[in-house]
Design a protein around this motif. Sequence first.
Motif, PDB file in Angstrom:
ATOM      1  N   ARG A   1       3.922  -3.830   9.723  1.00 49.99           N
ATOM      2  CA  ARG A   1       4.883  -4.901   9.430  1.00 49.99           C
ATOM      3  C   ARG A   1       5.437  -4.800   8.014  1.00 49.99           C
ATOM      4  O   ARG A   1       6.582  -5.157   7.755  1.00 49.99           O
ATOM      5  CB  ARG A   1       4.224  -6.264   9.645  1.00 49.99           C
ATOM      6  N   GLY A   2       4.617  -4.313   7.061  1.00 52.65           N
ATOM      7  CA  GLY A   2       5.082  -4.209   5.690  1.00 52.65           C
ATOM      8  C   GLY A   2       5.926  -2.973   5.447  1.00 52.65           C
ATOM      9  O   GLY A   2       7.108  -3.053   5.123  1.00 52.65           O
ATOM     10  N   PHE A   3       5.324  -1.809   5.627  1.00 52.74           N
ATOM     11  CA  PHE A   3       6.002  -0.547   5.306  1.00 52.74           C
ATOM     12  C   PHE A   3       7.078  -0.178   6.325  1.00 52.74           C
ATOM     13  O   PHE A   3       8.170   0.243   5.960  1.00 52.74           O
ATOM     14  CB  PHE A   3       4.953   0.564   5.213  1.00 52.74           C
ATOM     15  N   LEU A   4       6.756  -0.327   7.624  1.00 48.65           N
ATOM     16  CA  LEU A   4       7.680   0.124   8.670  1.00 48.65           C
ATOM     17  C   LEU A   4       8.740  -0.905   9.052  1.00 48.65           C
ATOM     18  O   LEU A   4       9.720  -0.550   9.700  1.00 48.65           O
ATOM     19  CB  LEU A   4       6.894   0.522   9.924  1.00 48.65           C
ATOM     20  N   VAL A   5       8.550  -2.173   8.673  1.00 50.17           N
ATOM     21  CA  VAL A   5       9.574  -3.186   8.954  1.00 50.17           C
ATOM     22  C   VAL A   5      10.254  -3.615   7.661  1.00 50.17           C
ATOM     23  O   VAL A   5      11.446  -3.387   7.465  1.00 50.17           O
ATOM     24  CB  VAL A   5       8.981  -4.399   9.692  1.00 50.17           C
ATOM     25  N   ILE A   6       9.496  -4.243   6.757  1.00 54.50           N
ATOM     26  CA  ILE A   6      10.096  -4.720   5.511  1.00 54.50           C
ATOM     27  C   ILE A   6      10.635  -3.555   4.690  1.00 54.50           C
ATOM     28  O   ILE A   6      11.762  -3.593   4.193  1.00 54.50           O
ATOM     29  CB  ILE A   6       9.073  -5.534   4.701  1.00 54.50           C
ATOM     30  N   GLY A   7       9.842  -2.486   4.552  1.00 54.31           N
ATOM     31  CA  GLY A   7      10.293  -1.334   3.786  1.00 54.31           C
ATOM     32  C   GLY A   7      11.381  -0.550   4.484  1.00 54.31           C
ATOM     33  O   GLY A   7      12.422  -0.235   3.898  1.00 54.31           O
ATOM     34  N   MET A   8      11.188  -0.233   5.763  1.00 52.70           N
ATOM     35  CA  MET A   8      12.148   0.592   6.498  1.00 52.70           C
ATOM     36  C   MET A   8      13.433  -0.159   6.817  1.00 52.70           C
ATOM     37  O   MET A   8      14.455   0.454   7.142  1.00 52.70           O
ATOM     38  CB  MET A   8      11.503   1.100   7.787  1.00 52.70           C
TER      39      MET A   8
END
Length: 309
Positions: free
Chosen positions: A231-238
């Motif tokens: 949820r952090g890296f792959l959603v918010i970050g990506m």
Amino acid sequence: MKALWRDLRTHLQTDFQPDLYGAVAVWLVLLLTVNYYLDLEDSYIDSFQGQPIWPVFYFGLYATCYYVSVWLWTHFCHRPDIWRNREFWTRSLTALISYSIYSGFYAHSELSRQLWDGQAFVFLYYCLHNLQSLLTIVLPLYLFYRFADPQPSQFYGMAPKRKGLVLYLTLLALMVPLITWASFQPDFLASYPTYHDTSANEFFGVPEWVTTLIYELCYGWDFVPTELLFRGFLVIGMSRVLGSGAILPMIVWYCAIHFGRPVGEAVSSIFGGYLLGVLALSTRSIWGGLLIHIGIAWGMEIAAFLQKY
């Protein structure tokens, strides 16, 4: 609940395309069918447990799940430029390599044996198994955040926020009847509780509830890097690259990490992952997801303990 429906409605208005969502659904059904018909992960990939090639097979599985999903999104959204985007490749490969190493990590087995061979080995093995994500996931993502992220703002949703807290607590409460029902199913009790009596408490000279508590804290921690990555890296970050389109590829890969669990859990992870992805994108925080994820995990442990003991 109004805030949840509002966020979902807003996301669907900007992201939903019948052909795209239909194609992703077909891809998910194909992946689930192949895995559970062939027992792909348990019988094939995990047969290489402890060997250097084990993480490579996980990388092949996860990369296939993720990149085919991204291709579907770029195809239906007419965004072939994504494949020429350097940031997309650095982010996705960082995530895939980190989680594949995490899934195929086995060094904690030898470390456990060297530290406490014998009666305490199994207990230490499972505790270190849950803590090794500090090295394999959290550290790589933090290094990426510090040295490679072109637009660092916060550590991928780790900053605490109160937005949506009541909503998350409500969703967690709604899961209690489902967990109670699941605890009566044979396949659930075959997998939970994940804690098993190892007699380690006798080795350390403490009551069994102490070793149980230590294990459950380690078990709960393991969901922190999972939320951080998915949820952090792959959603918010990506989302800086894919926008709201970051959610669909994430949920396909997120479903794949449940291939070793009962099929119902793998299917439910699709809907849970989608909901948590939308909420993370809306709130720019993963704390609500952590609350739900750890709450459900510990809830399933408690339900299984009550059924068995």
